[in-house]
Design a protein around this motif. Structure first.
Motif, PDB file in Angstrom:
ATOM      1  N   LEU A  13       0.823  -1.211   0.000  1.00 21.96           N
ATOM      2  CA  LEU A  13       0.000   0.000   0.000  1.00 21.96           C
ATOM      3  C   LEU A  13       0.859   1.264   0.000  1.00 21.96           C
ATOM      4  N   SER A  14       1.947   1.248   0.766  1.00 23.04           N
ATOM      5  CA  SER A  14       2.836   2.417   0.831  1.00 23.04           C
ATOM      6  C   SER A  14       3.502   2.704  -0.508  1.00 23.04           C
ATOM      7  N   TYR A  15       3.581   1.669  -1.350  1.00 22.45           N
ATOM      8  CA  TYR A  15       4.156   1.816  -2.683  1.00 22.45           C
ATOM      9  C   TYR A  15       3.248   2.645  -3.592  1.00 22.45           C
ATOM     10  N   ILE A  64      10.877   7.934  -8.982  1.00 21.56           N
ATOM     11  CA  ILE A  64      10.131   8.579  -7.908  1.00 21.56           C
ATOM     12  C   ILE A  64      10.090   7.678  -6.683  1.00 21.56           C
ATOM     13  N   LEU A  65      10.490   8.216  -5.546  1.00 22.18           N
ATOM     14  CA  LEU A  65      10.517   7.467  -4.295  1.00 22.18           C
ATOM     15  C   LEU A  65       9.126   7.448  -3.663  1.00 22.18           C
ATOM     16  N   THR A  66       8.705   6.275  -3.204  1.00 20.29           N
ATOM     17  CA  THR A  66       7.401   6.121  -2.552  1.00 20.29           C
ATOM     18  C   THR A  66       7.583   6.039  -1.032  1.00 20.29           C
ATOM     19  N   LYS A  81      11.184   2.577  -5.352  1.00 18.37           N
ATOM     20  CA  LYS A  81      10.994   3.572  -6.397  1.00 18.37           C
ATOM     21  C   LYS A  81      10.082   3.088  -7.521  1.00 18.37           C
ATOM     22  N   LEU A  82       9.422   4.049  -8.139  1.00 20.63           N
ATOM     23  CA  LEU A  82       8.649   3.842  -9.361  1.00 20.63           C
ATOM     24  C   LEU A  82       9.337   4.588 -10.486  1.00 20.63           C
ATOM     25  N   GLN A 117       2.784   6.844 -17.411  1.00 20.56           N
ATOM     26  CA  GLN A 117       2.804   5.420 -17.076  1.00 20.56           C
ATOM     27  C   GLN A 117       3.848   5.160 -15.997  1.00 20.56           C
ATOM     28  N   PHE A 118       3.451   4.404 -14.971  1.00 20.14           N
ATOM     29  CA  PHE A 118       4.388   4.007 -13.922  1.00 20.14           C
ATOM     30  C   PHE A 118       4.799   2.562 -14.149  1.00 20.14           C
ATOM     31  N   THR A 119       6.091   2.289 -14.014  1.00 15.32           N
ATOM     32  CA  THR A 119       6.597   0.925 -14.058  1.00 15.32           C
ATOM     33  C   THR A 119       7.098   0.576 -12.663  1.00 15.32           C
ATOM     34  N   ASP A 120       6.558  -0.508 -12.088  1.00 13.85           N
ATOM     35  CA  ASP A 120       6.982  -0.893 -10.745  1.00 13.85           C
ATOM     36  C   ASP A 120       8.236  -1.753 -10.798  1.00 13.85           C
ATOM     37  N   GLU A 121       8.707  -2.180  -9.649  1.00 13.24           N
ATOM     38  CA  GLU A 121       9.979  -2.906  -9.571  1.00 13.24           C
ATOM     39  C   GLU A 121       9.889  -4.334 -10.113  1.00 13.24           C
TER      40      GLU A 121
END
Length: 204
Positions: free
Chosen positions: A121-123, A148-150, A155-156, A167-171
């Motif tokens: 959720l924090s992500y 971008i730090l969550t 990061k995203l 568009q966001f790309t996750d880890e």
């Protein structure tokens, strides 16, 4: 003449009372509501979102974010999304949780997996207000992408896709697009996204 003077006195004292009476309640949210009683309202998937309310209050009114809200409550993160902020919330719909996590979501909602749920959720939460304009600037300044730090500490990566959407790309390599943006809350901004973002160390 006497009646006129009495009327003027009544109006004057009434105005003074209105000016000196503090807003109801003492919380930050109550103060904001008092100063923005005509808060802007926008429609999000058929539900009204009032800029004078916080994330939790507006999510409660949404029929398409019940899973996200239930997860926030299970993780004891209500206080985070009711805090003064400002924060930026990236909110995925119920359908994304069901499609991506399936039965795994039931496991995450159990007390034994609380910290894993908090991490996921924090992500989806950023410290500060990231408008579409500021995100676009970060991407342009980064020659096509921005890291971008969550709040999860992970990061995203943000890019602009072929349809000119952010568009966001996750880890884990998952990609999610902002579908509705700059939804104002009294403690930040919310962007609706199409998929759940998953940090690498908690891959589902």
């Amino acid at each position: 003449m006497k009646n006129l003077l009495a009327l003027l006195l009544l109006l004057t004292t009434g105005f003074a009372f209105a000016q000196t009476t503090p807003p109801r309640g003492s919380s930050y949210q109550d103060s904001v509501r008092a100063s923005t009683s005509s808060g802007k309202t926008v429609m999000v998937n058929g539900a009204p979102v009032n800029s004078a309310m916080d994330f939790i209050e507006n999510l409660t009114a949404s029929k398409t974010h019940t899973t996200f809200l239930a997860a926030v409550r299970a993780a004891n993160m209500v206080g985070t999304l009711k805090s003064r902020g400002p924060l930026t919330l990236l909110a995925p719909p119920d359908s994304a949780f069901k499609q991506q996590l399936g039965l795994r979501l039931d496991t995450l909602m159990k007390p034994a997996h609380k910290y894993e749920l908090i991490n996921v959720l924090s992500y989806h939460i950023l410290a500060g207000e990231y408008t579409i304009k500021s995100l676009t600037k970060l991407i342009n300044d980064g020659h096509g992408e921005a890291s971008i730090l969550t709040l999860a500490g992970s990061k995203l990566t943000a890019r602009i896709d072929e349809n000119r959407n952010i568009q966001f790309t996750d880890e884990t390599g998952g990609k999610s697009v902002i579908s509705q943006f700059n939804i104002e809350e009294n403690n930040g901004l919310m962007h609706l996204i199409t998929r759940v973002l998953v940090p690498k160390d908690k891959a589902m």
